[in-house]
Design a protein around this motif. Structure first.
Motif, mmCIF file in Angstrom:
data_model
loop_
_atom_site.group_PDB
_atom_site.id
_atom_site.type_symbol
_atom_site.label_atom_id
_atom_site.label_comp_id
_atom_site.label_asym_id
_atom_site.label_seq_id
_atom_site.Cartn_x
_atom_site.Cartn_y
_atom_site.Cartn_z
ATOM 1 N N SER A 48 -7.670 6.063 0.767
ATOM 2 C CA SER A 48 -6.744 6.514 -0.848
ATOM 3 C C SER A 48 -7.130 6.875 -1.961
ATOM 4 C CB SER A 48 -6.647 4.424 -0.796
ATOM 5 O OG SER A 48 -7.415 3.789 -1.446
ATOM 6 N N ALA A 49 -8.682 6.599 -1.752
ATOM 7 C CA ALA A 49 -9.214 7.255 -3.137
ATOM 8 C C ALA A 49 -9.142 8.670 -2.744
ATOM 9 C CB ALA A 49 -10.225 7.203 -3.764
ATOM 10 N N VAL A 89 -16.493 13.112 -4.512
ATOM 11 C CA VAL A 89 -16.890 11.605 -3.695
ATOM 12 C C VAL A 89 -15.649 10.878 -5.038
ATOM 13 C CG1 VAL A 89 -18.445 9.721 -4.233
ATOM 14 C CG2 VAL A 89 -19.268 11.961 -4.163
ATOM 15 N N ALA A 90 -14.781 10.514 -4.637
ATOM 16 C CA ALA A 90 -13.879 9.565 -5.124
ATOM 17 C C ALA A 90 -14.915 8.542 -5.889
ATOM 18 C CB ALA A 90 -12.458 9.888 -4.567
ATOM 19 N N THR A 91 -14.525 8.228 -7.234
ATOM 20 C CA THR A 91 -15.223 6.753 -7.848
ATOM 21 C C THR A 91 -14.395 6.275 -8.744
ATOM 22 O OG1 THR A 91 -15.847 8.384 -9.649
ATOM 23 C CG2 THR A 91 -17.428 8.186 -7.809
ATOM 24 N N ALA A 92 -14.407 5.240 -9.342
ATOM 25 C CA ALA A 92 -13.542 4.640 -10.716
ATOM 26 C C ALA A 92 -13.485 5.475 -11.591
ATOM 27 C CB ALA A 92 -13.754 3.342 -11.329
ATOM 28 N N GLU A 93 -14.499 5.860 -11.786
ATOM 29 C CA GLU A 93 -14.164 6.804 -13.167
ATOM 30 C C GLU A 93 -13.876 8.272 -13.127
ATOM 31 O OE1 GLU A 93 -16.812 5.496 -11.447
ATOM 32 O OE2 GLU A 93 -17.181 3.823 -13.295
ATOM 33 N N GLY A 94 -13.717 8.597 -11.878
ATOM 34 C CA GLY A 94 -13.113 9.909 -11.610
ATOM 35 C C GLY A 94 -13.683 10.732 -10.459
ATOM 36 N N PRO A 95 -13.263 11.715 -10.014
ATOM 37 C CA PRO A 95 -13.542 11.962 -9.359
ATOM 38 C C PRO A 95 -15.394 13.069 -9.606
ATOM 39 C CG PRO A 95 -12.157 14.218 -10.513
ATOM 40 C CD PRO A 95 -11.989 12.422 -11.332
ATOM 41 N N ARG A 96 -16.402 12.950 -8.691
ATOM 42 C CA ARG A 96 -17.454 13.115 -9.395
ATOM 43 C C ARG A 96 -18.240 13.984 -7.357
ATOM 44 N NH1 ARG A 96 -21.584 8.916 -8.235
ATOM 45 N NH2 ARG A 96 -20.531 8.138 -10.297
ATOM 46 N N LEU A 97 -18.654 15.630 -8.784
ATOM 47 C CA LEU A 97 -18.624 16.850 -7.696
ATOM 48 C C LEU A 97 -20.652 17.258 -7.130
ATOM 49 C CD1 LEU A 97 -17.606 19.487 -6.695
ATOM 50 C CD2 LEU A 97 -17.865 20.653 -8.685
ATOM 51 N N LEU A 98 -20.588 17.484 -6.371
ATOM 52 C CA LEU A 98 -21.757 17.070 -5.821
ATOM 53 C C LEU A 98 -22.012 18.863 -5.411
ATOM 54 C CD1 LEU A 98 -22.688 14.037 -3.093
ATOM 55 C CD2 LEU A 98 -23.539 14.333 -6.135
ATOM 56 N N THR A 99 -22.688 19.384 -5.570
ATOM 57 C CA THR A 99 -22.901 21.064 -4.913
ATOM 58 C C THR A 99 -24.273 21.249 -4.806
ATOM 59 O OG1 THR A 99 -23.345 21.516 -7.194
ATOM 60 C CG2 THR A 99 -21.148 21.973 -7.472
ATOM 61 N N ALA A 100 -24.577 22.184 -4.323
ATOM 62 C CA ALA A 100 -25.714 22.895 -3.887
ATOM 63 C C ALA A 100 -26.415 24.387 -4.179
ATOM 64 C CB ALA A 100 -26.328 22.538 -2.610
ATOM 65 N N SER A 101 -26.646 24.921 -5.429
ATOM 66 C CA SER A 101 -26.396 26.519 -5.795
ATOM 67 C C SER A 101 -27.403 26.771 -5.240
ATOM 68 C CB SER A 101 -26.897 25.870 -7.596
ATOM 69 O OG SER A 101 -28.203 25.459 -7.844
ATOM 70 N N ALA A 102 -28.356 26.313 -4.996
ATOM 71 C CA ALA A 102 -29.547 26.959 -3.783
ATOM 72 C C ALA A 102 -28.747 27.529 -1.972
ATOM 73 C CB ALA A 102 -30.505 26.243 -3.210
ATOM 74 N N SER A 117 -9.918 21.866 -12.203
ATOM 75 C CA SER A 117 -8.379 23.049 -11.639
ATOM 76 C C SER A 117 -7.634 21.412 -11.187
ATOM 77 C CB SER A 117 -8.335 24.027 -11.043
ATOM 78 O OG SER A 117 -8.315 23.475 -9.947
ATOM 79 N N GLN A 118 -8.012 20.465 -10.572
ATOM 80 C CA GLN A 118 -7.311 19.382 -10.021
ATOM 81 C C GLN A 118 -7.607 17.894 -10.805
ATOM 82 O OE1 GLN A 118 -8.564 19.658 -5.449
ATOM 83 N NE2 GLN A 118 -8.092 21.812 -4.887
ATOM 84 N N ALA A 119 -8.495 18.003 -11.290
ATOM 85 C CA ALA A 119 -7.903 16.462 -12.145
ATOM 86 C C ALA A 119 -7.042 16.328 -13.075
ATOM 87 C CB ALA A 119 -9.644 16.853 -12.892
ATOM 88 N N PRO A 120 -7.007 15.401 -13.639
ATOM 89 C CA PRO A 120 -5.678 15.442 -14.252
ATOM 90 C C PRO A 120 -6.362 15.546 -15.530
ATOM 91 C CG PRO A 120 -5.988 12.821 -12.548
ATOM 92 C CD PRO A 120 -7.384 14.053 -11.932
ATOM 93 N N ALA A 121 -5.322 15.693 -16.028
ATOM 94 C CA ALA A 121 -5.294 16.037 -17.415
ATOM 95 C C ALA A 121 -6.380 14.897 -18.717
ATOM 96 C CB ALA A 121 -4.183 15.960 -18.293
ATOM 97 N N GLY A 122 -7.551 15.950 -19.038
ATOM 98 C CA GLY A 122 -8.012 14.473 -19.629
ATOM 99 C C GLY A 122 -9.301 14.093 -19.394
ATOM 100 N N THR A 123 -9.391 14.009 -17.582
ATOM 101 C CA THR A 123 -10.126 13.173 -16.722
ATOM 102 C C THR A 123 -11.922 14.868 -16.541
ATOM 103 O OG1 THR A 123 -8.881 12.837 -15.637
ATOM 104 C CG2 THR A 123 -10.877 12.920 -14.695
ATOM 105 N N GLN A 124 -12.733 14.069 -17.141
ATOM 106 C CA GLN A 124 -14.226 14.482 -16.941
ATOM 107 C C GLN A 124 -14.420 14.652 -15.962
ATOM 108 O OE1 GLN A 124 -17.057 13.180 -20.271
ATOM 109 N NE2 GLN A 124 -18.162 14.929 -19.772
ATOM 110 N N VAL A 125 -14.340 15.898 -14.832
ATOM 111 C CA VAL A 125 -15.282 15.775 -13.926
ATOM 112 C C VAL A 125 -17.200 15.429 -13.739
ATOM 113 C CG1 VAL A 125 -15.519 17.393 -11.799
ATOM 114 C CG2 VAL A 125 -13.411 17.189 -12.466
#
Length: 330
Positions: A48-49, A89-102, A117-125
């Motif tokens: 759902s999230a 990762v979908a969380t209650a606070e908003g999306p959390r991004l996990l990357t691997a720059s290596a 760009s997909q996050a709602p306006a005002g939402t911090q990723v």
């Protein structure tokens, strides 16, 4: 002016532009067409999230290959195992991004831009670099830049062995010894001095040496089978095609089809992939790259040995033939 020098002159005039065009195509075409193509990424959280996040990625048709995970821990495991380049990762606070720059700084940046760009306006990723590049190479540029010197080292080893007329077991021993010393030297420079690699030292030296051996053996093997033109063919495959198609500076999935796939079948691309796996990911997803490099090295050395035997047989046969010929009298 005789006909033969004239033909050679015309041949040079035509050949040089053709080689330049080929080099520009091989290096400029992948760079000009860099874009995500089925880049594997993950989405974690309840359905759902994550539905909105998944829909946003699917709108960019053909850009991403979405893998679904139950939670953040599963997504992190997939990133560390080189199954995906990153995850949201979908969380209650908003999306959390996990990357691997290596794995690829370029893909990490693309994911950051796509999720933001997909996050709602005002939402911090909130972003977390699960497998970061080492402090000595924060942009990952040093590892990418090391692939061309390895290709040139392998090319030089194959050419020197051929031009010095080493045959059979001596040629194979020279190639193996040179590759081993190059691997040790490169590891000393890249790991011990520059600090751009972060894996087990001897494993890194083995990867670097195996990459050089695969290239050198292929070049020398081609020359042993078809003569001096084999050096040109080897240079074409390993330097003009293998290096720009390796995806070392970006990722194989960012190159236009079929450049990314071809690059992973050639030693420079397989070497870059294996070096990342060993240096940053504890050897995860290294099997296909090891197989590719081993096949090139084994087939190249086999060609060197077979070609050496064939060349040794020719003078003997000629001598026997001459001995059997009648000696003219008078």
């Amino acid at each position: 002016m005789s006909a033969t020098p004239t033909r050679r002159m015309v041949g040079v005039m035509v050949l040089i532009p053709v080689l330049v065009a080929l080099a520009l195509w091989a290096f400029a075409w992948p760079a000009a067409r860099t874009a995500p193509r089925d880049v594997p990424i993950g989405i974690a959280g309840p359905a759902s999230a994550t539905a909105r996040l998944e829909q946003g990625f699917e709108q960019r048709e053909g850009a991403f290959d979405v893998h679904r995970y139950d939670d953040e821990a599963a997504a992190r495991t997939a990133i560390e195992g080189r199954v995906v380049y990153g995850a949201v990762v979908a969380t209650a606070e908003g999306p959390r991004l996990l990357t691997a720059s290596a794995a690829s700084p370029v893909v990490a940046q693309l994911l950051t831009e796509a999720v933001t760009s997909q996050a709602p306006a005002g939402t911090q990723v909130h972003a977390t670099d699960v497998v970061p590049t080492p402090a000595g190479d924060p942009r990952g540029s040093a590892l990418a830049a090391s692939i061309l010197p390895l290709a040139l080292a392998g090319m030089a080893a194959g050419a020197v062995v051929t031009l010095m007329k080493l045959r059979g077991a001596r040629a194979a021993t020279a190639l193996i010894g040179a590759a081993a010393l190059v691997g040790i030297t490169a590891a000393a420079l890249a790991d011990s001095w520059l600090g751009v690699l972060g894996g087990p030292w001897w494993s890194e030296a083995g990867v670097l040496g195996l990459t050089v051996l695969a290239i050198g053996a292929a070049v020398s093997g081609l020359a042993a089978l078809i003569g001096t033109p084999g050096l040109g063919l080897g240079g074409l495959l390993m330097v003009l095609i293998g290096n720009p198609f390796s995806g070392a500076a970006s990722a194989p999935e960012l190159l236009p089809d079929p450049a990314g796939l071809i690059g992973q079948w050639l030693p420079p691309g397989a070497g870059a992939t294996l070096l990342r796996s060993v240096s940053y990911f504890d050897g995860s997803a290294a099997g296909s790259a090891v197989l590719t490099l081993s096949l090139w090295a084994a087939l190249g050395l086999a060609a060197v040995l077979v070609g050496g035997r064939r060349r040794r047989g020719r003078p003997v046969a000629t001598a026997e033939h001459r001995a059997a010929e009648p000696v003219p009298v008078g």
